[in-house]
Design an enzyme around this catalytic site. Structure first.
Site, short mmCIF file in Angstrom:
data_model
loop_
_atom_site.label_atom_id
_atom_site.label_comp_id
_atom_site.label_asym_id
_atom_site.label_seq_id
_atom_site.Cartn_x
_atom_site.Cartn_y
_atom_site.Cartn_z
N ILE A 60 -8.67 7.91 8.33
CA ILE A 60 -9.96 8.55 8.09
C ILE A 60 -11.06 7.50 8.32
O ILE A 60 -10.95 6.37 7.80
CB ILE A 60 -10.05 9.08 6.63
CG1 ILE A 60 -8.88 10.04 6.31
CG2 ILE A 60 -11.39 9.74 6.37
CD1 ILE A 60 -8.84 11.34 7.12
N TYR A 107 0.84 -1.20 0.00
CA TYR A 107 0.00 0.00 0.00
C TYR A 107 0.88 1.26 0.00
O TYR A 107 0.66 2.19 -0.79
CB TYR A 107 -0.91 -0.03 1.22
CG TYR A 107 -1.89 1.11 1.31
CD1 TYR A 107 -2.98 1.20 0.45
CD2 TYR A 107 -1.74 2.11 2.29
CE1 TYR A 107 -3.88 2.25 0.54
CE2 TYR A 107 -2.64 3.15 2.39
CZ TYR A 107 -3.71 3.22 1.52
OH TYR A 107 -4.61 4.26 1.61
N ALA A 114 3.93 1.59 -1.00
CA ALA A 114 4.63 1.74 -2.29
C ALA A 114 3.70 2.33 -3.34
O ALA A 114 4.09 3.20 -4.13
CB ALA A 114 5.16 0.38 -2.74
N THR A 115 2.43 1.88 -3.33
CA THR A 115 1.50 2.42 -4.34
C THR A 115 1.26 3.91 -4.08
O THR A 115 1.18 4.70 -5.02
CB THR A 115 0.14 1.67 -4.38
OG1 THR A 115 -0.56 1.85 -3.13
CG2 THR A 115 0.32 0.19 -4.67
P1 NAP Z 1 -13.53 2.86 0.76
O1 NAP Z 1 -14.48 3.39 1.79
O2 NAP Z 1 -13.08 1.45 0.82
O3 NAP Z 1 -14.18 3.14 -0.70
C1 NAP Z 1 -13.48 2.76 -1.83
C2 NAP Z 1 -14.16 3.32 -3.07
O4 NAP Z 1 -13.35 2.98 -4.20
C3 NAP Z 1 -15.52 2.72 -3.32
O5 NAP Z 1 -16.33 3.72 -3.92
C4 NAP Z 1 -15.23 1.61 -4.33
O6 NAP Z 1 -16.33 1.30 -5.18
C5 NAP Z 1 -14.14 2.28 -5.14
N1 NAP Z 1 -13.29 1.35 -5.87
C6 NAP Z 1 -12.49 0.37 -5.38
N2 NAP Z 1 -11.85 -0.25 -6.39
C7 NAP Z 1 -12.25 0.37 -7.54
C8 NAP Z 1 -11.95 0.18 -8.91
N3 NAP Z 1 -11.12 -0.77 -9.32
N4 NAP Z 1 -12.56 0.98 -9.82
C9 NAP Z 1 -13.43 1.95 -9.43
N5 NAP Z 1 -13.76 2.16 -8.15
C10 NAP Z 1 -13.17 1.38 -7.22
O7 NAP Z 1 -12.19 3.73 0.70
P2 NAP Z 1 -11.84 5.15 1.36
O8 NAP Z 1 -11.41 4.93 2.75
O9 NAP Z 1 -12.91 6.13 1.06
O10 NAP Z 1 -10.51 5.50 0.53
C11 NAP Z 1 -10.54 6.28 -0.64
C12 NAP Z 1 -9.12 6.66 -1.02
O11 NAP Z 1 -8.50 7.32 0.08
C13 NAP Z 1 -8.22 5.47 -1.38
O12 NAP Z 1 -7.37 5.82 -2.43
C14 NAP Z 1 -7.42 5.27 -0.09
O13 NAP Z 1 -6.18 4.65 -0.34
C15 NAP Z 1 -7.27 6.70 0.39
N6 NAP Z 1 -7.00 6.80 1.83
C16 NAP Z 1 -7.90 6.33 2.76
C17 NAP Z 1 -7.60 6.47 4.11
C18 NAP Z 1 -8.52 5.97 5.20
O14 NAP Z 1 -8.08 5.94 6.36
N7 NAP Z 1 -9.76 5.61 4.90
C19 NAP Z 1 -6.39 7.05 4.50
C20 NAP Z 1 -5.51 7.51 3.53
C21 NAP Z 1 -5.83 7.38 2.19
P3 NAP Z 1 -17.45 0.16 -4.78
O15 NAP Z 1 -18.31 0.78 -3.70
O16 NAP Z 1 -18.22 -0.07 -6.04
O17 NAP Z 1 -16.70 -1.03 -4.30
#
Ligand code: NAP
Length: 244
Positions: free
Chosen positions: A185, A152, A154-155
């Site tokens: 978050i 994660y 690295a990405t």
């Molecule tokens: P999340 O609640 O798991 O939601 C992920 C979202 O991405 C969902 O809408 C999902 O769609 C969509 N998705 C997953 N794979 C996909 C694909 N191949 N094509 C299109 N849509 C896709 O995630 P989140 O916590 O909101 O995180 C969002 C971003 O913030 C990510 O890049 C994550 O790395 C980054 N981030 C999150 C946190 C944290 O603590 N939550 C911290 C730092 C960074 P479906 O509903 O259809 O599955």
């Protein structure tokens, strides 16, 4: 003039909060998602209730053909694209010796290839207008070593690098590229971790709390605004002090 923003992964979590915030800011919203149609339609309804236009687009961002088809449909519906928020991402924590090939490929494909696919198509649309904003959602894990997150991290490190390179390439075309690197978050992504671990994480944050999806949306909104028209290639860390 009506403006359009595409938010990837906007069915839930940070993407949904960003989509709603940009709708409040006056954008029409293309709501991308991967599988959860009901949730994506909920986001669309909530955006429409705010008075903006919206449509849901099911497309796996790691699949270039699906991404190209989505951009064609967005052009048909909205005509132009002003903002891309590259947000769709996955996390699949595993210690080095436990990483399996399927999980590794999926993380690299969605978290890196997906961002490049969408940025490429967005830039093609934005060139003509000589303006645009691309916001990449990175993570504080890109600059902080978290056990179990080598893939994660690295990405997300790759996202910081490509933010800088894309910014340099696209600046002459009036397209600004920045990234937001959130800490912990409170979304579905975080809810999978055990309670004891969550408490340990909270204890390590100087502000002693997780951030909200709206905290991230506020920063994305600012980066898309006229107030930030001379900043490009930067990574804004938003982590309650975790990385200090
Ligand atoms: P999340 O609640 O798991 O939601 C992920 C979202 O991405 C969902 O809408 C999902 O769609 C969509 N998705 C997953 N794979 C996909 C694909 N191949 N094509 C299109 N849509 C896709 O995630 P989140 O916590 O909101 O995180 C969002 C971003 O913030 C990510 O890049 C994550 O790395 C980054 N981030 C999150 C946190 C944290 O603590 N939550 C911290 C730092 C960074 P479906 O509903 O259809 O599955």
């Amino acid at each position: 003039m009506e403006k359009t923003a595409l938010v990837t992964g906007a069915s839930r979590g940070i993407g949904k909060a960003v989509a709603l915030r940009l709708a409040k800011d006056g954008y029409n919203i293309a709501v991308n998602y991967n599988s959860n149609t009901a949730k994506a339609e909920e986001t669309v309804s909530e955006i429409k209730a705010l008075g903006a236009d919206a449509e849901a687009y099911k497309a796996d961002t790691s699949d270039i053909n699906a991404v190209k088809a989505m951009f064609r449909e967005i052009k048909k519906k909205f005509g132009r694209l002003d903002v891309l928020v590259n947000n769709a991402g996955v996390v699949d924590d595993a210690y080095l010796l436990m990483i399996n090939q399927d999980s590794l490929s999926r993380s690299l494909d969605i978290n890196i290839k997906g961002y490049i696919n969408c940025a490429q198509q967005a830039a093609l649309k934005m060139y003509g207008n000589k303006s645009g904003r691309i916001i990449n959602i990175s993570s504080v894990s890109s600059v902080l070593a978290v056990e179990g997150q080598s893939v994660y991290s690295a990405t997300k490190g790759a996202i910081n690098s490509l933010t800088a390179t894309m910014a340099k390439e696209l600046a002459p075309h009036g397209i600004l590229v920045n990234a937001v690197a959130p800490g912990f978050i409170g979304t579905d992504m975080l809810s999978s971790i055990p309670q004891e671990l969550a408490e340990k994480y909270i204890d390590s944050i100087p502000m002693k709390k997780f951030g909200t999806a709206e905290d991230v949306a506020n920063v994305v909104s600012a980066l898309c605004s006229d107030s930030f028209s001379y900043m490009t290639g930067q990574v804004i860390v938003l982590d309650g002090g975790l990385s200090l």
